[in-house]
Design an enzyme around this catalytic site. Structure first.
Site, PDB file in Angstrom:
ATOM      1  N   HIS A 174      -3.658  -5.366   0.924  1.00  0.00           N
ATOM      2  CA  HIS A 174      -3.472  -5.805   2.301  1.00  0.00           C
ATOM      3  C   HIS A 174      -3.989  -7.237   2.426  1.00  0.00           C
ATOM      4  CE1 HIS A 174      -2.463  -1.831   3.839  1.00  0.00           C
ATOM      5  NE2 HIS A 174      -3.532  -1.330   3.261  1.00  0.00           N
ATOM      6  N   CYS A 232       0.839  -1.205   0.000  1.00  0.00           N
ATOM      7  CA  CYS A 232       0.000   0.000   0.000  1.00  0.00           C
ATOM      8  C   CYS A 232       0.877   1.260   0.000  1.00  0.00           C
ATOM      9  CB  CYS A 232      -0.985  -0.026   1.161  1.00  0.00           C
ATOM     10  SG  CYS A 232      -2.406   1.073   0.917  1.00  0.00           S
TER      11      CYS A 232
END
Length: 513
Positions: free
Chosen positions: A437, A352
Site C-alpha cells: 500500500h 494487496c
C-alpha cells in the site's frame, strides 16, 4: 495561549473530545484542523481515537496497525503516529463481525453483539491509559469521537465518546454538518438525550460545512444558546477537497461509483483514465489518491463491467474479504472484463487483496475459510492465508526509482514467475501486482509507473514533472488549520483544552422547550 509544555512535568497536558451529531459530521477533519492549528502555535499536540471502525488503516514505524485517519491527524500535528493514538481498531469483515486490532495487533474476530456485550467495556482501562500516556508527553491531546454520543443504546459500553470523556474528565465539543440540514435539531437533540452527568461535559458546538452568509445563521445560534446554555464556538465554511484519508471504504464499495477525482488540466496532450473496482469490504482505497493528484489523471470507482471499457488502467484494490471480492468480480462480469484487458495488453494493477485475486490460486482457511479457490490466473502467484498478519513498512527500488510503502495482509504470496519483479510482487505483460500500500505516494516511482501505463494504453499522457504528493498533503492539512484559525473561536477552544470542563453548564431535559 499558554507556553506551558507537558514535558516540563507540572501536570498532564490538556485534552478535548471532538464529538459529532452523526457519522461523517466532520469529526476527523475538525480534529486534524485543531491539531494543525495548535502545532503551528508551537504546541506539542497529539491526536487520539479510542476506538475506530475502518478498513482504511496504516502501519506505524514500530509495526502497529492504526486507523489511517489517525495517521493523517498525526501528520497534521507534525508528530510520528503510534499505536497509542488508536488503541482499538475494528476492521469489518461483514455486516456482523469485525477483526479487533488492539494496540496495533489483531487479537481475534468478534460479532457486534459479542463486542458490545462485554469486550468493549473491559477495554476502557486500556484506552484511558493510552490517553493518559499521551497527555503525559504532550501539551494537548485532541480526541475524536465515533458516530454520535447520543447512541443511547450503546452508552453503557461506550469507550470512545462520553464514556471516554467522563473517565478522563475532558470537555466535549459537538460538530454538526449543516449541509445535511437540521443542524439545530441535531445539536439540541444530541445534548438532550445525554444524561445530566454527560451533559456536564458538553461545552459547545461547531457548525461544519456552512454555505452562504453567516449573519443569517446567527439568530439561530443565539436561540440554540438560550435553549441549551452552550455557545457555538465556530461556523466552518464548506470547503471542497478536504475528505483526506477517509475512514469508510464500506460506503464506497457498497454504493459503487460514488467518488470521482477532480482533475487538473493535463501536463501533456492527453489524459489518463483510471477505473478502481469498488469491491466489497474495500480497504485502503486511499492508495489511488496519489494518482488522482496527478494533473490529467481521472480516477473513478466502478461496479459494472462496461465501465472498464474506456479505462486506461484498471485497479483492483485491497479488501478485507479477498475470496468474497473475487466472487463479486465474477458475478458482475468484471473478472471476465479484466481478463480480456490482460489478453489485449491493457494495464491492470492489483494491490494487496487485489494482487491476490489476480493470482492463480488462493488457499484460505483464515479469512473466509473457503479452502482452495481459483484466482483470475493473470499472475504466476499462489497465495496461502496465514493466521499471523503481516504488518511492515518496506522500502526499496522499482522501475529504477526509490519507493516505500506499507503492508497489511494475512495472505502469503509465492511468486513462481513473471516478466519482472514488481516491489514484492511481479509483472506479466501489462498486469502488475503487489502487496505494498502507499507505493504510489513515492513521486518518482509513480511517474515512472504512469509512463509505462500510458505507453501500454497507447495514450500520449505525460506525467507532470513536479507533482509532489507530500507537499499537496501538507497544503491540505494547512487548509484544515486555516479553517479552525479563521472561523473558530480559538481562544475559547484553548481555554477548554488547557482549563478542562467548565463549571455550571445547565442540564437540558429531553423535550425542553
Amino acid at each position: 495561549m499558554s507556553g506551558r509544555t507537558a514535558a516540563s512535568g507540572s501536570r498532564p497536558g490538556g485534552g478535548l473530545l471532538v464529538a459529532g451529531t452523526t457519522s461523517d459530521a466532520g469529526k476527523s477533519v475538525v480534529t486534524a484542523g485543531i491539531c494543525r492549528w495548535l502545532a503551528r502555535q508551537g504546541v506539542k499536540v497529539a491526536p487520539f481515537k479510542a476506538q475506530n471502525m475502518s478498513l482504511n488503516s496504516f502501519v506505524t514505524r514500530e509495526g502497529a496497525e492504526i486507523g489511517r485517519a489517525q495517521a493523517m491527524q498525526a501528520a497534521a500535528a507534525r508528530v510520528e503516529p503510534t499505536a497509542l493514538m488508536n488503541p482499538v481498531l475494528l476492521k469489518p469483515g461483514g455486516d456482523r463481525s469485525s477483526q479487533v486490532v488492539l494496540l496495533g495487533k489483531p487479537v481475534g474476530e468478534l460479532s457486534a453483539r459479542g463486542y458490545h456485550a462485554g469486550r468493549q467495556e473491559k477495554l476502557l482501562g486500556t484506552v484511558t491509559e493510552c490517553l493518559a500516556e499521551l497527555r503525559r508527553t504532550h501539551d494537548a491531546v485532541i480526541c475524536e469521537g465515533a458516530g454520535s454520543p447520543a447512541e443511547i443504546n450503546l452508552r453503557r459500553t461506550d469507550i470512545v465518546n462520553m464514556g471516554l470523556a467522563r473517565a478522563a474528565r475532558i470537555p466535549v465539543v459537538v460538530v454538526g454538518d449543516i449541509d445535511r440540514g437540521g443542524v439545530f435539531a441535531s445539536f439540541f437533540g444530541t445534548t438532550a438525550l445525554l444524561s445530566k452527568e454527560d451533559q456536564a461535559l458538553v461545552a459547545g458546538y461547531l457548525v461544519n460545512k456552512f454555505r452562504g452568509d453567516v449573519t443569517l445563521l446567527e439568530p439561530g445560534l443565539e436561540m440554540l444558546r438560550g435553549l441549551t446554555g452552550r455557545p457555538t464556538l465556530g461556523v466552518l465554511p464548506f470547503a471542497h477537497g478536504l475528505g483526506i484519508d477517509e475512514e469508510d471504504g464500506l460506503r464506497v464499495s457498497m454504493r459503487g461509483a460514488v467518488r470521482e477525482s477532480v482533475v487538473a488540466p493535463p501536463h501533456g496532450a492527453d489524459v489518463l483514465r483510471v477505473a478502481v473496482c469498488a469491491v466489497p469490504l474495500m480497504s485502503n482505497f486511499t492508495d489511488v489518491d496519489a494518482l488522482a493528484a496527478e494533473p490529467g489523471v481521472v480516477v473513478r470507482f466502478v461496479d459494472r463491467a462496461e465501465e472498464l471499457a474506456d479505462a486506461d488502467l484498471v485497479v483492483v484494490p485491497g479488501t478485507r474479504g479477498t475470496v468474497r471480492a473475487l466472487a463479486w468480480l465474477r458475478e458482475r462480469g468484471l473478472a471476465a472484463a479484466i481478463a480480456r484487458r490482460a489478453a489485449e495488453g491493457r494495464p491492470v494493477l492489483g494491490i494487496c487483496g487485489g494482487y491476490q485475486i489476480l493470482g492463480e490460486r488462493i488457499d484460505d482457511e483464515v479469512e473466509s475459510k473457503s479452502g482452495t479457490v481459483d484466482g483470475l490466473g493473470l499472475l504466476p502467484v499462489r497465495v496461502r492465508f496465514a493466521v499471523e498478519k503481516t504488518l511492515a513498512r518496506p522500502s526499496g527500488e522499482a522501475l529504477g526509482e526509490p519507493v516505500e510503502g506499507y503492508e497489511i495482509h494475512h495472505g502469503v504470496a509465492e511468486v513462481t514467475g513473471g516478466d519482472e519483479a514488481f516491489l514484492d510482487g511481479c509483472r506479466v505483460g501489462s498486469v502488475w501486482g503487489t502487496h505494498w500500500h502507499g507505493s504510489l505516494e513515492s513521486d518518482a516511482f509513480r511517474r515512472a509507473f504512469l509512463r509505462r501505463v500510458a505507453a501500454d494504453a497507447g495514450r500520449a499522457f505525460v506525467p507532470a514533472p513536479d507533482t509532489n504528493f507530500g507537499t499537496l498533503r501538507e497544503e491540505q492539512l494547512d487548509r484544515l488549520g486555516d479553517l479552525i484559525e479563521e472561523h473558530a473561536d480559538t481562544g475559547a477552544l484553548w481555554r477548554l483544552i488547557e482549563g478542562g470542563v467548565p463549571e455550571g453548564l445547565p442540564f437540558v431535559p429531553p423535550g425542553a422547550p
